[in-house]
Design a protein around this motif. Structure first.
Motif, PDB file in Angstrom:
ATOM      1  N   ILE A  27       0.862  -1.179   0.000  1.00 21.27           N
ATOM      2  CA  ILE A  27       0.000   0.000   0.000  1.00 21.27           C
ATOM      3  C   ILE A  27       0.902   1.233   0.000  1.00 21.27           C
ATOM      4  O   ILE A  27       1.593   1.522   0.988  1.00 21.27           O
ATOM      5  CB  ILE A  27      -0.930   0.024   1.232  1.00 21.27           C
ATOM      6  N   LYS A  28       0.924   1.952  -1.094  1.00 16.38           N
ATOM      7  CA  LYS A  28       1.811   3.094  -1.241  1.00 16.38           C
ATOM      8  C   LYS A  28       1.097   4.365  -0.793  1.00 16.38           C
ATOM      9  O   LYS A  28       0.366   4.997  -1.552  1.00 16.38           O
ATOM     10  CB  LYS A  28       2.270   3.235  -2.699  1.00 16.38           C
ATOM     11  N   THR A  29       1.296   4.715   0.467  1.00 16.99           N
ATOM     12  CA  THR A  29       0.714   5.952   0.976  1.00 16.99           C
ATOM     13  C   THR A  29       1.548   7.142   0.503  1.00 16.99           C
ATOM     14  O   THR A  29       2.714   6.996   0.122  1.00 16.99           O
ATOM     15  CB  THR A  29       0.686   5.940   2.513  1.00 16.99           C
ATOM     16  N   ARG A  30       0.938   8.317   0.542  1.00 13.99           N
ATOM     17  CA  ARG A  30       1.713   9.526   0.245  1.00 13.99           C
ATOM     18  C   ARG A  30       2.689   9.802   1.390  1.00 13.99           C
ATOM     19  O   ARG A  30       3.825  10.229   1.175  1.00 13.99           O
ATOM     20  CB  ARG A  30       0.775  10.707   0.040  1.00 13.99           C
ATOM     21  N   SER A  31       2.245   9.547   2.622  1.00 17.33           N
ATOM     22  CA  SER A  31       3.099   9.652   3.806  1.00 17.33           C
ATOM     23  C   SER A  31       2.442   8.864   4.925  1.00 17.33           C
ATOM     24  O   SER A  31       1.216   8.694   4.948  1.00 17.33           O
ATOM     25  CB  SER A  31       3.307  11.115   4.223  1.00 17.33           C
ATOM     26  N   THR A  32       3.248   8.384   5.858  1.00 13.14           N
ATOM     27  CA  THR A  32       2.739   7.662   7.023  1.00 13.14           C
ATOM     28  C   THR A  32       3.435   8.193   8.258  1.00 13.14           C
ATOM     29  O   THR A  32       4.661   8.142   8.354  1.00 13.14           O
ATOM     30  CB  THR A  32       3.001   6.149   6.916  1.00 13.14           C
ATOM     31  N   VAL A  33       2.649   8.728   9.188  1.00 12.14           N
ATOM     32  CA  VAL A  33       3.187   9.239  10.445  1.00 12.14           C
ATOM     33  C   VAL A  33       2.726   8.314  11.569  1.00 12.14           C
ATOM     34  O   VAL A  33       1.536   8.038  11.712  1.00 12.14           O
ATOM     35  CB  VAL A  33       2.712  10.679  10.709  1.00 12.14           C
ATOM     36  N   SER A  34       3.689   7.830  12.360  1.00 17.65           N
ATOM     37  CA  SER A  34       3.397   6.995  13.529  1.00 17.65           C
ATOM     38  C   SER A  34       3.635   7.843  14.771  1.00 17.65           C
ATOM     39  O   SER A  34       4.760   8.303  15.010  1.00 17.65           O
ATOM     40  CB  SER A  34       4.310   5.768  13.545  1.00 17.65           C
ATOM     41  N   LEU A  35       2.573   8.063  15.563  1.00 19.82           N
ATOM     42  CA  LEU A  35       2.656   8.961  16.715  1.00 19.82           C
ATOM     43  C   LEU A  35       2.413   8.216  18.013  1.00 19.82           C
ATOM     44  O   LEU A  35       1.466   7.445  18.130  1.00 19.82           O
ATOM     45  CB  LEU A  35       1.645  10.096  16.565  1.00 19.82           C
ATOM     46  N   SER A  36       3.291   8.480  19.003  1.00 16.48           N
ATOM     47  CA  SER A  36       3.131   7.898  20.336  1.00 16.48           C
ATOM     48  C   SER A  36       3.908   8.734  21.329  1.00 16.48           C
ATOM     49  O   SER A  36       5.000   9.225  20.998  1.00 16.48           O
ATOM     50  CB  SER A  36       3.646   6.458  20.374  1.00 16.48           C
ATOM     51  N   PRO A  37       3.409   8.906  22.564  1.00 18.36           N
ATOM     52  CA  PRO A  37       4.205   9.611  23.571  1.00 18.36           C
ATOM     53  C   PRO A  37       5.490   8.864  23.914  1.00 18.36           C
ATOM     54  O   PRO A  37       6.472   9.477  24.323  1.00 18.36           O
ATOM     55  CB  PRO A  37       3.269   9.701  24.779  1.00 18.36           C
ATOM     56  N   SER A  38       5.501   7.547  23.733  1.00 22.80           N
ATOM     57  CA  SER A  38       6.695   6.764  24.072  1.00 22.80           C
ATOM     58  C   SER A  38       7.873   7.079  23.170  1.00 22.80           C
ATOM     59  O   SER A  38       9.020   6.792  23.511  1.00 22.80           O
ATOM     60  CB  SER A  38       6.386   5.262  24.019  1.00 22.80           C
TER      61      SER A  38
END
Length: 227
Positions: free
Chosen positions: A68-79
């Motif tokens: 799956i070719k996303t334009r961008s992927t951001v993974s967010l976590s306080p850790s």
């Protein structure tokens, strides 16, 4: 009671990474999406936010592994504010993929900056009474027009004249249970958002080797930003 939870200092964007290869640990996000009726093809060429990403970046890796070719992927976590994430060692650079330290209730992101948002197993970790409303308002804010957010699991009591969303919050000072009606939540989010609740059962793989999988039945909330 203070509305704001007590949060550690958070550094902003801290690592540019690539999600090459299938996740070898953590949750099976493909089975999540299949059980929840989320079509990953709808993430193609979209700006994607994984709100509350696991430490193995399971969802972002799954997208990449499945082609799956996303334009961008951001993974967010306080850790991700932990010092061990302050480098990209072991990763092949890809500038469109980002790990970001932050909280869902106060997202460090611009308005209208994402087309798809997933939020799995975060509601049960909220830390103050208004946290769910704040999280959903922030999800709405960062979604672009026609963007969608998928939140799982939501506790919804569907045996009353007015459905109530129920969640429990816990922090160092107190804990409590909050009930919010669908009408109240819709009023909080405004007419720019449509809400849809659908009931699903997910087989939750446990992290401990000696634990059997759990069958969880709850609701998925799909938010669509109309304007």
């Amino acid at each position: 009671m203070d509305k704001e939870p007590r949060r550690p200092p958070i550094e902003p964007a801290i690592a540019i990474t690539s999600m090459r290869g299938a996740p070898d640990r953590g949750r099976n996000f493909m089975s999540y999406c299949e059980a929840l009726g989320i079509d990953l093809n709808g993430f193609e060429d979209k700006r994607v936010l994984d709100l509350g990403a696991d430490e193995h970046l399971g969802f972002a890796r799954e997208l990449d592994y499945r082609g799956i070719k996303t334009r961008s992927t951001v993974s967010l976590s306080p850790s991700f504010s932990d010092a061990r994430w302050n480098h990209a060692d072991g990763y092949k650079d890809r500038s469109s993929d980002l790990m970001l330290a932050g909280y869902g209730e106060v997202l460090p992101l611009r308005d209208n900056s994402f087309d798809r948002l997933v939020c799995f197993n975060i509601v049960q970790h909220l830390t103050y009474a208004e946290a769910l409303q704040d999280l959903l308002k922030e999800a709405t804010r960062v979604l672009d027009k026609d963007g969608q957010a998928f939140i799982w699991p939501i506790g919804l009591t569907d045996n009353s004249p007015r459905n109530l969303i129920k969640f429990t919050y816990v922090n160092l000072q107190e804990h409590g249970t909050v009930n919010i009606s669908e009408e109240e939540l819709q009023e909080t989010l405004g007419s720019q958002v449509s809400m849809r609740f659908t009931k699903h059962t997910v087989i939750e793989e446990m992290d401990h080797n000696d634990s059997d999988p759990k069958r969880i039945t709850a609701y998925k909330l799909t938010l669509t930003k109309l304007s």
